[in-house]
Design a protein around this motif. Structure first.
Motif, mmCIF file in Angstrom:
data_model
loop_
_atom_site.group_PDB
_atom_site.id
_atom_site.type_symbol
_atom_site.label_atom_id
_atom_site.label_comp_id
_atom_site.label_asym_id
_atom_site.label_seq_id
_atom_site.Cartn_x
_atom_site.Cartn_y
_atom_site.Cartn_z
ATOM 1 N N VAL A 12 4.482 -2.242 -6.456
ATOM 2 C CA VAL A 12 4.978 -1.649 -5.208
ATOM 3 C C VAL A 12 5.157 -2.719 -4.144
ATOM 4 O O VAL A 12 6.176 -2.775 -3.450
ATOM 5 C CB VAL A 12 4.018 -0.544 -4.731
ATOM 6 N N LYS A 13 4.180 -3.599 -4.020
ATOM 7 C CA LYS A 13 4.249 -4.646 -2.998
ATOM 8 C C LYS A 13 5.374 -5.638 -3.298
ATOM 9 O O LYS A 13 6.124 -6.033 -2.390
ATOM 10 C CB LYS A 13 2.903 -5.376 -2.911
ATOM 11 N N LEU A 72 2.279 3.622 0.198
ATOM 12 C CA LEU A 72 1.419 2.436 0.254
ATOM 13 C C LEU A 72 -0.010 2.818 0.622
ATOM 14 O O LEU A 72 -0.239 3.549 1.588
ATOM 15 C CB LEU A 72 1.975 1.444 1.275
ATOM 16 N N CYS A 79 2.163 10.368 -3.905
ATOM 17 C CA CYS A 79 1.142 10.031 -2.911
ATOM 18 C C CYS A 79 0.870 11.209 -1.984
ATOM 19 O O CYS A 79 -0.282 11.481 -1.625
ATOM 20 C CB CYS A 79 1.586 8.803 -2.116
ATOM 21 N N LEU A 131 7.300 7.850 -6.034
ATOM 22 C CA LEU A 131 6.036 7.289 -5.561
ATOM 23 C C LEU A 131 5.559 8.010 -4.302
ATOM 24 O O LEU A 131 4.388 8.393 -4.189
ATOM 25 C CB LEU A 131 6.197 5.794 -5.283
ATOM 26 N N TYR A 141 11.371 -0.802 0.461
ATOM 27 C CA TYR A 141 10.309 -0.671 1.462
ATOM 28 C C TYR A 141 10.518 0.577 2.309
ATOM 29 O O TYR A 141 9.598 1.373 2.503
ATOM 30 C CB TYR A 141 10.242 -1.896 2.372
ATOM 31 N N ALA A 145 11.363 5.123 -5.653
ATOM 32 C CA ALA A 145 10.641 5.180 -4.379
ATOM 33 C C ALA A 145 10.291 6.620 -4.016
ATOM 34 O O ALA A 145 9.164 6.908 -3.570
ATOM 35 C CB ALA A 145 11.476 4.542 -3.274
ATOM 36 N N ILE A 168 -0.568 -0.003 -10.046
ATOM 37 C CA ILE A 168 0.829 -0.084 -9.611
ATOM 38 C C ILE A 168 0.997 -0.852 -8.312
ATOM 39 O O ILE A 168 2.125 -1.181 -7.937
ATOM 40 C CB ILE A 168 1.450 1.321 -9.462
ATOM 41 N N TRP A 208 -3.410 3.745 -8.457
ATOM 42 C CA TRP A 208 -2.899 2.855 -7.415
ATOM 43 C C TRP A 208 -3.158 1.383 -7.719
ATOM 44 O O TRP A 208 -2.259 0.541 -7.585
ATOM 45 C CB TRP A 208 -3.480 3.209 -6.049
ATOM 46 N N ALA A 214 9.803 3.721 0.191
ATOM 47 C CA ALA A 214 8.497 3.898 -0.472
ATOM 48 C C ALA A 214 7.322 3.596 0.448
ATOM 49 O O ALA A 214 6.175 3.627 -0.011
ATOM 50 C CB ALA A 214 8.429 3.003 -1.712
#
Length: 616
Positions: free
Chosen positions: A365-366, A383, A347, A343, A376, A340, A361, A358, A379
């Motif tokens: 991620v979701k 998003l 970003c 990521l 969540y 996390a 991945i 994006w 990370a």
């Protein structure tokens, strides 16, 4: 020949060898890992002893492990130039099965916290009896005045021990293989494959019939600052050939509260993720243990590829699987956090490159955020949402989207899941400057719900779920009335109610700024989500709710003709032909929404053909 002394194995349970041979190890091939690991331990031990003591043949410092294959006689030999053993040590380490020689050595030579000893003399050694009818050991200790020792056993409770003939420091283990195993474990290709699978990264050369077969240098033990992207890519191609280049990597290096090293790669994903297949290889001090490590690698992280080395990994007695202990759960939590963090870092600090990967991945991620609340929380800043544009799309964070849209709608995020069936509604909002994001995967309907709960300041609305006020033409005039004193909206209300003939369908005439859309279906967001959830669980074949709204655009030329005065008879009933046209407007709106079943579509086609026939 010296007289051999006879003895009995010291065991805590009778007939333990048959248990070891038959049930302790899941696969016979493991014996190679165990014996070569023991040989490596012996070399690591002698290196440490040589730092403080004089040893036998101290000039023999070209350390290596040799495997020799005698295919003709069905014999496999494993030899090292490590610490060797005296007769007393053979009795203690080999003849007493439940004893761990590495543990006693550690007490004498290793400082607290130091670690370099992989395995056990004892149970690990006895794995060789799964494939051997007889085992011979010839060993010469590093102690200056020690005599060589020879030990022989056929796997029963008795063994023979006496003075050996070995002159070189170290140990030779000679396996007289069972008839059914001799062909496999004297085959050069097969033994080489096993060494590379389990022992490729041991720090000393491993040779088979004189040729080195192991890579020897594990990249994960090196400092990240000393490595380049090319080093990581080359190592990835070695570990996972024919996979292309990875999207990015994470180098793990932890000393506290547990020791962990490794490299995780995010690969280019296939269209479907196999979440039951792990691609992370677990090592214990450079020895491969397993790639089935659900306790360490959560399901949503199984898309990752790479290696994790855990020197203090709690294993079962055969070192074949990981024991589920509290420390394992802590390690799993740390791995989740490191992924996390990486990521979020990419970003924030490498946004342009991050946006390029994006879309590949995003499902991972979701899914990870849905699967693990910690992931969540850690990370969420990584998003991105994809805003649909007329020429090209662009990526933004949720906060960026809300900041850009605050003048039109501060708390709503409009999205499209199907660019074909929702195309009209999408274009209608875009013309009014309302930004629409694309959420087109199966997971998105669940993910939007998670974001709404977690954030609390945002609501996701599909473009066809409600009518945005900016899409309405509030200055449109529909005040012209007929002889029944009804304006355009009232006339259309009556017409479409009769045409649709369904009390569950709400008719809503409105003037839109765009004339191109005659009508469209509106389905409230909460109703649509409930219907889709029912369909997912098999409760409904069609997720389209029977309760919905038909929006009729009073600015569309066709709709205006249908609603012109005089369309209704003196009895208030709609003209038959006009009613049939209005009914097809409704049907076409359902088709555009993707809300018609195959049976519905067949029925609609028949009605349209009939209408066209009457009009010709």
């Amino acid at each position: 020949m010296e007289t051999m002394e006879k003895g009995r194995l010291s065991v805590h349970t009778e007939n333990i060898l048959p248990v070891i041979k038959k049930w302790l190890y899941s696969e016979k091939e493991i014996f190679i890992r165990e014996l070569v690991s023991n040989a490596h331990d012996a070399i690591e031990k002698v290196k440490k002893v040589a730092l403080t003591e004089d040893i036998y043949q101290s000039d023999d410092d070209q350390y290596c492990i040799d495997l020799k294959l005698d295919r003709e006689n069905g014999i496999l030999i494993i030899e090292d130039n490590g610490i060797g053993m005296t007769a007393d040590e053979v009795r203690e380490y080999i003849a007493s099965i439940a004893f761990s020689g590495a543990e006693k050595f550690a007490e004498k030579y290793l400082k607290e916290g130091d670690s370099g000893i992989i395995g056990h003399f004892g149970l690990g050694f006895y794995s060789c009896f799964m494939v051997s009818k007889q085992v011979e050991i010839e060993s010469r200790s590093c102690q200056l005045e020690a005599e060589p020792v020879r030990w022989v056993s056929d796997g029963g409770e008795e063994y023979e021990i006496g003075v050996g003939s070995r002159q070189k420091r170290g140990t030779e283990i000679r396996l007289h293989l069972n008839e059914e195993d001799a062909s496999e474990f004297t085959d050069l290709a097969r033994v080489s494959e096993l060494v590379r699978r389990y022992l490729d990264f041991l720090s000393v050369p491993i040779r088979i019939d004189g040729a080195q077969v192991n890579r020897q240098k594990p990249l994960w033990t090196q400092q990240p600052a000393a490595l380049k992207k090319e080093d990581y890519d080359e190592f990835y191609k070695y570990m996972f050939p024919h996979q292309g280049e990875p999207l990015f990597h994470i180098h793990l290096n932890v000393d506290h509260p547990f020791r962990l090293q490794g490299i995780l790669y995010f690969p280019r994903l296939a269209h479907e993720m196999d979440l039951n297949k792990s691609n992370v290889k677990i090592y214990c001090q450079q020895v491969f243990v397993t790639d089935q490590a659900q306790e360490l690698i959560p399901q949503f992280l199984t898309v990752l590829q790479g290696v994790i080395d855990l020197p203090e990994l709690p294993l079962n007695v055969s070192r074949s699987y990981i024991q589920n202990e509290p420390v394992v759960r802590k390690i799993a939590s740390h791995i989740i956090k490191k992924v996390a963090d990486r990521l979020a870092h990419e970003c924030k600090n490498n946004r342009q490159e991050y946006e390029k990967i994006w879309n590949e991945i995003a499902p991972f991620v979701k899914y990870g955020m849905l699967s693990d609340e910690r992931f969540y929380d850690q990370a969420k800043d990584a998003l991105l949402l994809e805003i649909l544009g007329s020429d090209s799309n662009r990526l933004v964070t949720i906060d960026e989207y809300l900041a850009e849209s605050k003048e039109k709608d501060a708390q709503k995020i409009y999205y499209a899941s199907d660019l074909q069936t929702q195309g009209q509604a999408l274009r209608m909002l875009q013309k009014q400057g309302i930004q629409v994001v694309h959420l087109g995967t199966m997971i998105d309907s669940h993910f939007t719900g998670l974001l709404e709960v977690k954030r609390g300041d945002v609501k996701f609305v599909r473009v066809d779920a409600e009518l945005h006020e900016h899409a309405l033409d509030k200055e449109s005039d529909s005040s012209i009335v007929d002889e029944q004193n009804r304006d355009l909206k009232s006339r259309l209300q009556d017409l479409f109610k009769q045409a649709v003939s369904n009390d569950k369908v709400t008719i809503r005439p409105e003037a839109l700024k765009s004339e191109e859309i005659p009508a469209m279906i509106l389905l409230p967001e909460h109703q649509r989500r409930m219907a889709e959830m029912s369909a997912m669980w098999g409760e409904k074949e069609n997720p389209f709710s029977s309760e919905h709204t038909l929006l009729v655009n009073t600015r569309n030329p066709l709709i205006q003709k249908l609603g012109s005065p005089g369309i209704l008879g003196s009895d208030g009933s709609a003209d038959s032909k006009k009613k049939r046209v209005a009914r097809q407007v409704y049907h076409l709106s359902r088709l555009a929404q993707g809300a018609a079943s195959p049976a519905d579509m067949e029925k609609y086609a028949q009605e349209i053909f009939s209408l066209l026939q009457d009009m010709v």
